[in-house]
Scaffold this active site. Structure first.
Site, PDB file in Angstrom:
ATOM      1  N   SER A 131      34.718 -15.351  -1.813  1.00 17.15           N
ATOM      2  CA  SER A 131      34.525 -16.513  -0.962  1.00 17.15           C
ATOM      3  C   SER A 131      33.066 -16.985  -0.874  1.00 17.15           C
ATOM      4  O   SER A 131      32.828 -18.114  -0.452  1.00 17.15           O
ATOM      5  CB  SER A 131      35.021 -16.198   0.454  1.00 17.15           C
ATOM      6  OG  SER A 131      34.246 -15.177   1.042  1.00 17.15           O
TER       7      SER A 131
ATOM      8  N   LYS B 157      25.199 -18.054   4.241  1.00 13.08           N
ATOM      9  CA  LYS B 157      26.627 -18.371   4.133  1.00 13.08           C
ATOM     10  C   LYS B 157      27.094 -18.904   5.490  1.00 13.08           C
ATOM     11  O   LYS B 157      26.676 -18.397   6.535  1.00 13.08           O
ATOM     12  CB  LYS B 157      27.394 -17.100   3.744  1.00 13.08           C
ATOM     13  CG  LYS B 157      28.887 -17.309   3.526  1.00 13.08           C
ATOM     14  CD  LYS B 157      29.568 -16.027   3.048  1.00 13.08           C
ATOM     15  CE  LYS B 157      31.061 -16.224   2.791  1.00 13.08           C
ATOM     16  NZ  LYS B 157      31.732 -14.993   2.336  1.00 13.08           N
TER      17      LYS B 157
ATOM     18  N   SER C 116      34.004 -10.575  -2.126  1.00 16.37           N
ATOM     19  CA  SER C 116      33.416 -11.916  -1.995  1.00 16.37           C
ATOM     20  C   SER C 116      31.914 -12.037  -2.245  1.00 16.37           C
ATOM     21  O   SER C 116      31.410 -13.154  -2.308  1.00 16.37           O
ATOM     22  CB  SER C 116      33.728 -12.482  -0.621  1.00 16.37           C
ATOM     23  OG  SER C 116      35.015 -13.023  -0.639  1.00 16.37           O
TER      24      SER C 116
HETATM   25  N1  GLN Z   1      39.376 -12.702  -2.380  1.00 20.60           N
HETATM   26  C1  GLN Z   1      39.622 -11.735  -1.341  1.00 20.60           C
HETATM   27  C2  GLN Z   1      40.479 -12.369  -0.257  1.00 20.60           C
HETATM   28  O1  GLN Z   1      40.815 -13.511  -0.406  1.00 20.60           O
HETATM   29  C3  GLN Z   1      38.331 -11.229  -0.780  1.00 20.60           C
HETATM   30  C4  GLN Z   1      37.690 -12.189   0.125  1.00 20.60           C
HETATM   31  C5  GLN Z   1      36.437 -11.636   0.723  1.00 20.60           C
HETATM   32  O2  GLN Z   1      35.890 -10.648   0.256  1.00 20.60           O
HETATM   33  N2  GLN Z   1      36.009 -12.271   1.792  1.00 20.60           N
HETATM   34  O3  GLN Z   1      40.810 -11.739   0.714  1.00 20.60           O
END
Ligand code: GLN
Length: 482
Positions: free
Chosen positions: A151, A76, A175
């Site tokens: 994400s 990632k 995410s």
């Molecule tokens: N969707 C959540 C956010 O936007 C989690 C994102 C994540 O786990 N990095 O904060």
């Protein structure tokens, strides 16, 4: 070859059915052919990959190879990779070539894996659909009109499209798990502190945790084994004996106590998902588990608490990206203030700005007690709910997300609707627990994920349950027609 799991590929390499060079070339060709329509990669690193593959072949011939030697993976783009752009999905870091490797990257390199490139993601990991990436959205390989989740959407889509057999992800509020669910793959967010955060670009430091994503629980176990472990460079890394996650996966589930929180099956859950989860739990019961209804009474407060704590921490973490110390610098600034304002104004996207504004507000002297402190108190209540639940059950199960993958644009104009897609995952990060998502079916041609939550450091048990489930089902073997 692309359909094989990491374990199967590892056997093929050991038996010389193919070399790491052949394997790497074939995945690189597949990326060339298919990624233009999926957009899972921000950067592909073919030269480095071929070099690493050759080195892996030497180790394989010399008998010094480990289980992951020669296996292609991708990182990632939140992880710093020496000499390679590490953008975190943002214009802010579009030109940032990291001078060092994240610990996770070092560990996976040391295990002999071959990095094919860096994966697309929501900007600074803020999002649930990959639509906030500076590099454009990732498409869900099951249906190119729908989002891959976020994400870590690039990681999930790349694995689902069979562009790579395994990848890293990070999970601050869901995410790893939510994109794994949307793309029909397996992913685990470990206990907070199990995997080093050093060199992983910080979003919300008290919640961020890296973990593996792959086709199967067994592959996740292999990757986690390489990634996990104490790191003196991360002050929140936990020092404890190393576990061998790849062993004991076949352990019997006889007597396993599953908890089903009533808060996970209420209003807002897609009935197809509800049905698929019930069927999956039925399979696990046949393997010897028993089911018990439980309650996590403060679940409904996890979203509000998270959307105070995460923005608060991100507003502080992202302060360093000011065009002076790090990041994009605006051209021809009039003065220092103009330099700061335009560098940040031009370098960050809308969602990141929204979070910085919310976080700065929540931490301000006048509102700190009302918001930030209150959120921290809720966090404790949520941890206590889980603590009580784990006195009665071993694993908590439920949906990973309330819906399957949604259409592009469906939620991007409505932050609250977007935030709700993590409604079942966020509490796990607030408590620092391990959580996992495994594919358990389809609805309208799109994958459904089931979430498994365990007590602190019970990764072994979660992987064991998921592996046994995958032994009697084949959802994890399905792949999209591309
Ligand atoms: N969707 C959540 C956010 O936007 C989690 C994102 C994540 O786990 N990095 O904060």
């Amino acid at each position: 070859m692309h359909e094989k799991t990491i374990r199967e590929l590892s056997e093929g390499l050991k038996s010389k059915a193919f070399s790491s060079l052949e394997l790497t070339e074939s995945f690189l060709q597949r990326i060339d052919r298919l990624d233009p329509s999926i957009n899972a990669f921000i950067t592909v690193t073919p030269e480095r990959a071929l070099e690493a593959a050759k080195a892996a072949d030497v180790a394989l011939s010399g008998g010094t190879a480990g289980p992951l030697t020669g296996i292609p993976i991708a990182q990632k783009d939140i992880f710093c990779t020496e000499g390679v752009r590490s953008s975190c999905g943002s214009k802010m870091l579009d030109q940032f070539i990291s001078p060092y490797n994240a610990t996770v990257v070092d560990r996976l390199n040391a295990a002999g894996t071959v990095m094919l490139g860096k994966l697309n993601m929501d900007e600074f990991a803020m999002g649930s659909s990959n639509e906030t990436s500076f590099y454009g959205p990732v498409k869900n390989p099951w249906n190119l009109e729908t989002v891959p989740g976020g994400s870590s959407g690039g990681s999930a889509a790349a694995i689902a499209a069979r562009l790579v057999p395994g990848a890293t992800g990070t999970d601050t509020g869901g995410s790893i798990r939510q994109p794994a669910a949307f793309c029909g793959i397996t992913g685990i967010k470990p206990t907070y502190g199990l995997v080093s955060r050093w060199g992983m670009i910080a979003f919300a430091s008290s919640l961020d945790q890296a973990g593996p994503m792959a086709k199967t629980a067994e592959d996740c176990a292999w990757l986690l084994e390489a990634m996990a472990g104490f790191d003196p460079k991360d002050s929140t890394s936990i020092e404890r004996p190393k576990e061998i996650y790849s062993q004991g996966l076949d352990k019997s589930l006889q007597g396993l106590r599953i908890g089903l929180p009533k808060e996970f099956f209420g209003e807002g859950l897609d009935p197809d998902i509800h049905q698929a989860i019930q069927t999956a739990i039925g399979e696990i019961e046949k393997l010897g588990a028993t089911v018990k209804a439980i309650s996590l009474p403060h679940m409904h407060l996890s979203g509000p608490a998270y959307y105070v704590v995460a923005p608060a921490e991100c507003s502080s973490n992202l302060a360093r990206l000011d065009g002076v110390r790090y990041g994009y610098r605006a051209e021809n600034p009039k003065d220092l203030k103009d330099l700061y304002m335009r560098s940040r104004g031009e370098g960050f996207g809308a969602e990141v700005k929204r979070r910085i504004l919310i976080g700065t507000y929540a931490l301000s002297a006048g509102y700190y007690d009302a918001y930030y402190l209150k959120a921290q108190k809720i966090r404790r209540l949520i941890s206590d709910d889980f603590k009580k639940a784990f006195e009665e059950v071993d694993v908590i199960m439920g949906p990973t997300s309330p819906s399957v993958a949604f259409q592009f644009g469906e939620k991007s104009q409505d932050p609250i609707a977007m935030y709700l897609s993590d409604i079942y995952t966020i509490a796990v990060n607030l408590a620092g627990l391990p959580g996992m998502s495994v594919p358990v079916g389809f609805s309208k041609g799109l994958p459904i994920g089931m979430q498994l939550i365990g007590n602190y450091f019970s990764e072994h048990r979660l992987l064991n349950v998921a592996h046994r489930y995958q032994g009697v089902t084949d959802w994890h073997q399905q792949s999209p027609k591309l």
